[in-house]
Structures are given as C-alpha cells and as structure tokens.
Motif scaffolding. Structure first.
Motif, mmCIF file in Angstrom:
data_model
loop_
_atom_site.group_PDB
_atom_site.id
_atom_site.type_symbol
_atom_site.label_atom_id
_atom_site.label_comp_id
_atom_site.label_asym_id
_atom_site.label_seq_id
_atom_site.Cartn_x
_atom_site.Cartn_y
_atom_site.Cartn_z
ATOM 1 N N SER A 144 10.713 -9.246 20.998
ATOM 2 C CA SER A 144 10.344 -9.760 19.544
ATOM 3 C C SER A 144 8.995 -10.361 19.757
ATOM 4 N N GLN A 145 7.933 -9.723 18.979
ATOM 5 C CA GLN A 145 6.724 -10.305 19.086
ATOM 6 C C GLN A 145 6.411 -11.192 17.685
ATOM 7 N N SER A 146 5.662 -12.217 18.025
ATOM 8 C CA SER A 146 5.682 -13.070 16.856
ATOM 9 C C SER A 146 4.263 -13.814 17.109
ATOM 10 N N GLY A 147 4.220 -14.684 16.199
ATOM 11 C CA GLY A 147 2.716 -15.684 16.369
ATOM 12 C C GLY A 147 2.253 -16.557 15.274
ATOM 13 N N PRO A 148 1.595 -17.750 15.832
ATOM 14 C CA PRO A 148 1.046 -17.581 16.935
ATOM 15 C C PRO A 148 1.738 -18.388 18.138
ATOM 16 N N MET A 149 1.246 -18.157 19.461
ATOM 17 C CA MET A 149 1.613 -18.849 20.377
ATOM 18 C C MET A 149 1.597 -20.291 20.121
ATOM 19 N N LEU A 150 2.658 -21.073 20.488
ATOM 20 C CA LEU A 150 2.662 -22.490 20.492
ATOM 21 C C LEU A 150 1.861 -23.168 21.767
ATOM 22 N N VAL A 151 2.639 -22.650 22.803
ATOM 23 C CA VAL A 151 1.872 -23.377 24.084
ATOM 24 C C VAL A 151 1.708 -22.126 24.940
ATOM 25 N N ILE A 152 0.619 -22.298 25.643
ATOM 26 C CA ILE A 152 -0.198 -21.159 26.311
ATOM 27 C C ILE A 152 -0.262 -21.630 27.941
ATOM 28 N N ASP A 153 0.698 -21.376 28.639
ATOM 29 C CA ASP A 153 0.096 -21.789 30.300
ATOM 30 C C ASP A 153 0.216 -23.461 30.093
ATOM 31 N N GLY A 154 1.042 -24.170 29.314
ATOM 32 C CA GLY A 154 0.785 -25.729 29.717
ATOM 33 C C GLY A 154 -0.204 -26.201 28.435
ATOM 34 N N TYR A 155 -1.033 -25.240 27.713
ATOM 35 C CA TYR A 155 -1.981 -25.770 26.792
ATOM 36 C C TYR A 155 -1.471 -25.674 25.257
ATOM 37 N N LEU A 156 -1.848 -26.226 24.417
ATOM 38 C CA LEU A 156 -1.526 -26.180 22.752
ATOM 39 C C LEU A 156 -2.578 -24.792 22.596
#
Length: 245
Positions: A144-156
């Motif tokens: 399931s696709q959604s957005g936005p990402m909250l955390v990306i590789d440890g970064y906000l």
C-alpha cells in the motif's frame, strides 16, 4: 496419537497471536502502538470482498473473515483513497495489483514527496521510499502506497515544520531494519507531522516510517477496548488475522 500430534504441530506452526498494543505518551502526546512480529503473525492488507465490494468497516471485514474461520486480531486504515475508496497509489493484495505506483509530486499529503510504500513479503515487512521501491522492485505479497514518509533512513521528512499548526489524529507504520517487525501507531490526540515523525524516529526507533492518514484514522484493537467504529467507509485496511474463537 498421530491425530493429536498432527494437531499440535499445526498449532505450533500457525500464527495464533494478535499484535501487542499498548498506550504510550511522549512529550504530552498520547499514542497507541501495536507491534507485529512478521515471523509469527499473519499480517495482510484488505480492500474488497469476494463480491468486489469495498469492506469499508472493520466489522464488515470481520464478517468476511468469519466465513473462513478467521477474525482480526488488530487492524487500522492503511493508506489514502479516492471518494470511491479506490487507492490513490500502489495497492497490491495477495499478489493482485489494484493500482500502480505513483512517483510524481502532487497536491495533498500523498504528493508531499518523498512518499512511500508499505510492502509485506514472506515473513517480513518494509517501508520503502516510492522511488527506491521502483528501482528495487521488492517481492511484495501485499503493498500500500501512502504519503508522506515520516522517517527516511533515520531522518525526518525534510518538509516537516517544528512550529506547524496543522494538527490531526494521525496513524502510520514503521518497520525495523531487518524487516521482521512492523510498528503501527495512532495518536490519541491531534499531533503535527513533526511530532508524529519524531515519535517514530526517537521513541519507536524505526529507520523508515510511513504516514497512513490524518482525517479518518481508526484502530481496531479489542484487547485494549478499541473497535474503530465510525460513519465513513475506509479504503485499504491492514490487520493481523487469527483463528476465530
């Protein structure tokens, strides 16, 4: 003796437990957090029943599962959808694709790039940034696709504002680096994206986390007295499945 031993082995090899849900507070905000171990729990995504009708409610989904001797252990809404409840972005259920992945920016929270995909595979689950997902083409049974990402590789997410005034009940999912654990959370009070993302990064410590929704966020967790009752129909639903009692 053989029949008893066979039954015992089936019980030991089948996921029989529901997700563990707990109340948690961080910086004056209250959350419910549900942990799913992909090695021992049966986590799935749901949209439509056998008659091609959208489930829409946890109660309707439970009724459909009951026909197969199953029920929900835990569930929440799992991504954004159009007025007809069709998923906005990629949606994959039991290997069947309902909608393609979308990587272009656009209006609303979904288009606040980077967005991401929640992918459930064989004994693992991952939150993957959408453009990385397209390049990697991971083997997902459900997605399931959604957005936005909250955390990306440890970064906000880079566009989250610490002084934002946009506050909603929000829910989402984060996954561990090894893919074994999926951590679902829903706020009990209204929170900003920055507060919700920080909770995932600093408290739940998931390297990647994805926002599901902030207008219609519901949780089904009967063990803590939450049944997710509401008037409006939901689109995609994620939940653990356990044997009916």
């Amino acid at each position: 003796m053989k029949l008893w031993l066979t039954a015992l082995l089936l019980c030991l090899s089948s996921p029989l437990i529901a997700a563990e849900c707990r109340e948690q507070t961080y910086k004056d905000n209250r959350y419910v957090v549900c942990d799913v171990d992909l090695a021992s729990e049966d986590l799935r995504l749901f949209l439509k029943d056998d008659a091609d009708e959208v489930h829409g409610y946890f109660s309707s989904l439970n009724s459909a599962l009951k026909e197969n001797g199953e029920r929900l252990g835990f569930a929440m809404n799992a991504g954004m959808y159009h007025d007809d409840r069709a998923p906005v972005g990629l949606y994959l259920e039991n290997g069947k694709q309902e909608q393609r992945v979308i990587t272009s920016d656009g209006p609303g929270n979904f288009g606040l790039l980077p967005n991401g995909v929640f992918c459930i595979g064989e004994n693992r689950a991952d939150v993957i940034e959408a453009r990385k997902f397209v390049k990697r083409t991971p083997q997902c049974i459900y997605a399931s696709q959604s957005g936005p990402m909250l955390v990306i590789d440890g970064y906000l997410h880079p566009r989250f504002l610490i002084d934002s005034t946009s506050r909603y009940i929000r829910n989402g999912v984060g996954t561990s680096a090894d893919g074994r654990n999926a951590t679902f959370a829903i706020s009990r009070n209204t929170v900003t994206f920055h507060e919700f993302g920080t909770f995932y990064r600093d408290v739940l410590k998931t390297p990647n986390a994805l926002f599901f929704d902030g207008n219609i966020s519901r949780l089904y967790a009967p063990d803590i007295g939450s049944y997710g009752v509401g008037w409006n129909k939901l689109g995609p639903i994620v939940g653990t499945v356990i044997p009916a009692e």
